[in-house]
Design a protein around this motif. Structure first.
Motif, PDB file in Angstrom:
ATOM      1  N   ILE A  78     -98.014 -32.278  49.443  1.00  0.00           N
ATOM      2  CA  ILE A  78     -96.917 -31.496  48.362  1.00  0.00           C
ATOM      3  C   ILE A  78     -96.656 -30.268  49.263  1.00  0.00           C
ATOM      4  O   ILE A  78     -98.073 -29.429  50.020  1.00  0.00           O
ATOM      5  CB  ILE A  78     -97.391 -31.348  47.481  1.00  0.00           C
ATOM      6  CG1 ILE A  78     -97.571 -32.884  46.131  1.00  0.00           C
ATOM      7  CG2 ILE A  78     -96.483 -30.374  46.294  1.00  0.00           C
ATOM      8  CD1 ILE A  78     -95.973 -32.369  45.980  1.00  0.00           C
ATOM      9  N   PHE A  79     -95.306 -29.942  49.270  1.00  0.00           N
ATOM     10  CA  PHE A  79     -95.048 -28.609  49.873  1.00  0.00           C
ATOM     11  C   PHE A  79     -94.088 -27.812  49.243  1.00  0.00           C
ATOM     12  O   PHE A  79     -93.417 -28.295  48.085  1.00  0.00           O
ATOM     13  CB  PHE A  79     -94.067 -28.378  51.253  1.00  0.00           C
ATOM     14  CG  PHE A  79     -93.320 -27.152  51.248  1.00  0.00           C
ATOM     15  CD1 PHE A  79     -95.069 -26.739  52.366  1.00  0.00           C
ATOM     16  CD2 PHE A  79     -92.743 -26.643  51.337  1.00  0.00           C
ATOM     17  CE1 PHE A  79     -93.988 -25.315  52.840  1.00  0.00           C
ATOM     18  CE2 PHE A  79     -92.325 -25.007  51.942  1.00  0.00           C
ATOM     19  CZ  PHE A  79     -93.083 -24.874  52.702  1.00  0.00           C
ATOM     20  N   ALA A  80     -94.524 -26.725  48.574  1.00  0.00           N
ATOM     21  CA  ALA A  80     -93.776 -25.636  47.251  1.00  0.00           C
ATOM     22  C   ALA A  80     -93.641 -24.284  47.978  1.00  0.00           C
ATOM     23  O   ALA A  80     -94.050 -23.663  47.440  1.00  0.00           O
ATOM     24  CB  ALA A  80     -94.846 -25.860  46.452  1.00  0.00           C
ATOM     25  N   VAL A 103     -99.796 -23.470  43.420  1.00  0.00           N
ATOM     26  CA  VAL A 103     -98.579 -24.242  42.809  1.00  0.00           C
ATOM     27  C   VAL A 103     -98.700 -25.912  43.606  1.00  0.00           C
ATOM     28  O   VAL A 103     -98.800 -26.174  42.963  1.00  0.00           O
ATOM     29  CB  VAL A 103     -97.706 -23.833  43.005  1.00  0.00           C
ATOM     30  CG1 VAL A 103     -96.411 -24.652  42.598  1.00  0.00           C
ATOM     31  CG2 VAL A 103     -97.451 -22.895  41.837  1.00  0.00           C
ATOM     32  N   ALA A 104     -99.264 -25.230  44.608  1.00  0.00           N
ATOM     33  CA  ALA A 104     -99.219 -26.630  45.651  1.00  0.00           C
ATOM     34  C   ALA A 104    -100.572 -27.884  45.967  1.00  0.00           C
ATOM     35  O   ALA A 104    -100.438 -28.682  45.338  1.00  0.00           O
ATOM     36  CB  ALA A 104     -99.518 -26.834  47.231  1.00  0.00           C
ATOM     37  N   GLU A 105    -101.249 -26.909  45.062  1.00  0.00           N
ATOM     38  CA  GLU A 105    -102.578 -28.502  44.853  1.00  0.00           C
ATOM     39  C   GLU A 105    -102.633 -28.097  43.896  1.00  0.00           C
ATOM     40  O   GLU A 105    -102.612 -30.048  43.695  1.00  0.00           O
ATOM     41  CB  GLU A 105    -103.831 -26.496  45.160  1.00  0.00           C
ATOM     42  CG  GLU A 105    -104.089 -26.045  46.010  1.00  0.00           C
ATOM     43  CD  GLU A 105    -105.218 -25.436  45.988  1.00  0.00           C
ATOM     44  OE1 GLU A 105    -105.676 -24.706  47.536  1.00  0.00           O
ATOM     45  OE2 GLU A 105    -105.383 -24.766  45.512  1.00  0.00           O
ATOM     46  N   SER A 106    -102.110 -27.468  42.629  1.00  0.00           N
ATOM     47  CA  SER A 106    -102.270 -28.628  41.127  1.00  0.00           C
ATOM     48  C   SER A 106    -101.069 -29.400  41.695  1.00  0.00           C
ATOM     49  O   SER A 106    -101.259 -30.763  40.675  1.00  0.00           O
ATOM     50  CB  SER A 106    -101.380 -27.431  40.457  1.00  0.00           C
ATOM     51  OG  SER A 106    -102.305 -25.824  39.843  1.00  0.00           O
ATOM     52  N   MET A 107    -100.079 -29.327  42.165  1.00  0.00           N
ATOM     53  CA  MET A 107     -98.779 -30.496  41.417  1.00  0.00           C
ATOM     54  C   MET A 107     -99.253 -32.124  43.032  1.00  0.00           C
ATOM     55  O   MET A 107     -99.599 -32.849  42.694  1.00  0.00           O
ATOM     56  CB  MET A 107     -97.930 -30.031  42.700  1.00  0.00           C
ATOM     57  CG  MET A 107     -97.090 -29.573  41.601  1.00  0.00           C
ATOM     58  SD  MET A 107     -95.744 -28.107  42.421  1.00  0.00           S
ATOM     59  CE  MET A 107     -94.603 -29.724  42.447  1.00  0.00           C
ATOM     60  N   LEU A 109    -102.790 -32.399  43.507  1.00  0.00           N
ATOM     61  CA  LEU A 109    -104.430 -33.199  42.831  1.00  0.00           C
ATOM     62  C   LEU A 109    -104.270 -34.277  41.723  1.00  0.00           C
ATOM     63  O   LEU A 109    -104.125 -35.088  41.021  1.00  0.00           O
ATOM     64  CB  LEU A 109    -105.008 -32.186  42.211  1.00  0.00           C
ATOM     65  CG  LEU A 109    -105.648 -31.311  43.192  1.00  0.00           C
ATOM     66  CD1 LEU A 109    -106.029 -30.249  42.988  1.00  0.00           C
ATOM     67  CD2 LEU A 109    -107.056 -32.154  43.863  1.00  0.00           C
ATOM     68  N   LYS A 110    -102.501 -32.983  40.733  1.00  0.00           N
ATOM     69  CA  LYS A 110    -101.957 -34.565  39.973  1.00  0.00           C
ATOM     70  C   LYS A 110    -101.407 -35.934  40.480  1.00  0.00           C
ATOM     71  O   LYS A 110    -101.201 -36.363  39.148  1.00  0.00           O
ATOM     72  CB  LYS A 110    -101.081 -33.431  38.959  1.00  0.00           C
ATOM     73  CG  LYS A 110    -100.089 -33.991  37.692  1.00  0.00           C
ATOM     74  CD  LYS A 110     -99.227 -33.437  37.178  1.00  0.00           C
ATOM     75  CE  LYS A 110     -97.899 -32.313  37.459  1.00  0.00           C
ATOM     76  NZ  LYS A 110     -97.630 -30.879  36.640  1.00  0.00           N
ATOM     77  N   ARG A 111    -100.513 -35.353  41.408  1.00  0.00           N
ATOM     78  CA  ARG A 111     -99.981 -36.524  41.998  1.00  0.00           C
ATOM     79  C   ARG A 111    -101.346 -37.608  42.807  1.00  0.00           C
ATOM     80  O   ARG A 111    -100.792 -39.193  42.398  1.00  0.00           O
ATOM     81  CB  ARG A 111     -98.864 -36.102  42.816  1.00  0.00           C
ATOM     82  CG  ARG A 111     -97.743 -38.129  43.029  1.00  0.00           C
ATOM     83  CD  ARG A 111     -97.229 -37.023  44.548  1.00  0.00           C
ATOM     84  NE  ARG A 111     -95.807 -36.286  43.964  1.00  0.00           N
ATOM     85  CZ  ARG A 111     -95.029 -36.050  44.425  1.00  0.00           C
ATOM     86  NH1 ARG A 111     -94.964 -36.365  45.564  1.00  0.00           N
ATOM     87  NH2 ARG A 111     -94.252 -34.942  43.820  1.00  0.00           N
ATOM     88  N   ALA A 112    -101.931 -36.946  43.078  1.00  0.00           N
ATOM     89  CA  ALA A 112    -102.643 -38.037  44.051  1.00  0.00           C
ATOM     90  C   ALA A 112    -103.769 -38.809  42.741  1.00  0.00           C
ATOM     91  O   ALA A 112    -104.505 -39.850  42.898  1.00  0.00           O
ATOM     92  CB  ALA A 112    -103.652 -36.783  44.717  1.00  0.00           C
ATOM     93  N   PHE A 113    -104.126 -38.396  41.892  1.00  0.00           N
ATOM     94  CA  PHE A 113    -105.089 -38.936  40.099  1.00  0.00           C
ATOM     95  C   PHE A 113    -104.395 -39.376  39.299  1.00  0.00           C
ATOM     96  O   PHE A 113    -104.004 -39.267  38.183  1.00  0.00           O
ATOM     97  CB  PHE A 113    -106.543 -37.859  40.402  1.00  0.00           C
ATOM     98  CG  PHE A 113    -106.915 -38.222  41.192  1.00  0.00           C
ATOM     99  CD1 PHE A 113    -108.325 -38.784  41.702  1.00  0.00           C
ATOM    100  CD2 PHE A 113    -107.476 -36.504  42.297  1.00  0.00           C
ATOM    101  CE1 PHE A 113    -108.501 -39.147  42.509  1.00  0.00           C
ATOM    102  CE2 PHE A 113    -107.305 -36.541  43.547  1.00  0.00           C
ATOM    103  CZ  PHE A 113    -108.665 -37.824  43.827  1.00  0.00           C
TER     104      PHE A 113
END
Length: 237
Positions: A78-80, A103-107, A109-113
């Motif tokens: 993810i790139f924010a 923001v990037a980490e949240s997005m 992690l959300k997509r990965a799991f």
């Protein structure tokens, strides 16, 4: 905690909430993230990122996050972009790198799991409790600090104050009681209404100024949280 998104109550968490979900997953294999500035050398590769800092790094361009899973050949990327998420708030002004990174980490992690039904406060630019002055007074008729009633006169005054509460205020007071967390949820909602209506932060807002729909939504949120255990609240905070 609950928040309003697209006109509907939404459960909101934080980057740390997503990390807890990832840490409990047996396939989680790590997270790599960083902030990219305008003079950095940055190139995305199939298996990751080639990122080198420039001598004079310049302004923030954005941030990226890579989440690795043991059962997948390639990481979730993810790139924010900074200009899409930068918020006009005190915490973004003080800690722009940390906020865009979250923001990037949240997005990622959300997509990965495959986490759905949640948004992070970083994505929605919602400030932390500590970023606010608690200047919202939910009960318009009773203001000021609580004092211990030492005399019969004080007791009578206290009873008169309770009687002076409106029907709405009594309904919310019955739900909230003396629970600190529920009071914070109440303040959160009132601050949200102030921002939505464009009311200056120095102005006060009361429960009585809410629309019928807003008041019903507030009761629903508080009733839901009042039924959650401390552990359940911790899981989504």
């Amino acid at each position: 905690f609950f928040w309003k998104k697209d006109g509907k109550p939404t459960i909101m968490t934080s980057r740390d909430g997503y990390l807890k979900i990832a840490d409990r997953h047996p396939q989680y294999d790590g997270l790599i993230s960083d902030v990219v500035r305008e003079n950095d050398k940055f190139r995305r590769k199939e298996t990751g990122i080639n990122h080198q800092y420039g001598t004079n790094r310049g302004q923030i361009v954005g941030s990226y996050a890579l989440v690795y899973r043991k059962d997948r050949s390639y990481p979730v990327y993810i790139f924010a972009p900074f200009n899409e998420y930068q918020a006009d708030s005190k915490i973004w002004e003080q800690y722009p790198s940390a906020m865009i990174l979250k923001v990037a980490e949240s997005m990622a992690l959300k997509r990965a799991f495959s986490v759905s039904g949640l948004v992070s406060r970083e994505e929605m630019a919602v400030q932390q409790q500590s970023d606010y002055n608690f200047d919202d007074i939910p009960f318009s008729q009773v203001q000021g600090k609580k004092k211990k009633c030492k005399t019969q006169k004080d007791e009578t005054l206290k009873k008169d104050q309770v009687k002076s509460l409106t029907e709405r205020e009594l309904a919310i007071k019955e739900i909230v009681g003396d629970a600190p967390k529920l009071k914070e949820d109440l303040y959160n909602y009132l601050r949200h209404v102030k921002r939505e209506k464009g009311i200056d932060r120095s102005k006060k807002i009361s429960i009585n100024s809410l629309s019928k729909d807003q008041f019903e939504q507030l009761k629903s949120i508080l009733n839901t949280f009042s039924r959650l255990s401390a552990q359940e609240r911790k899981e989504i905070s």
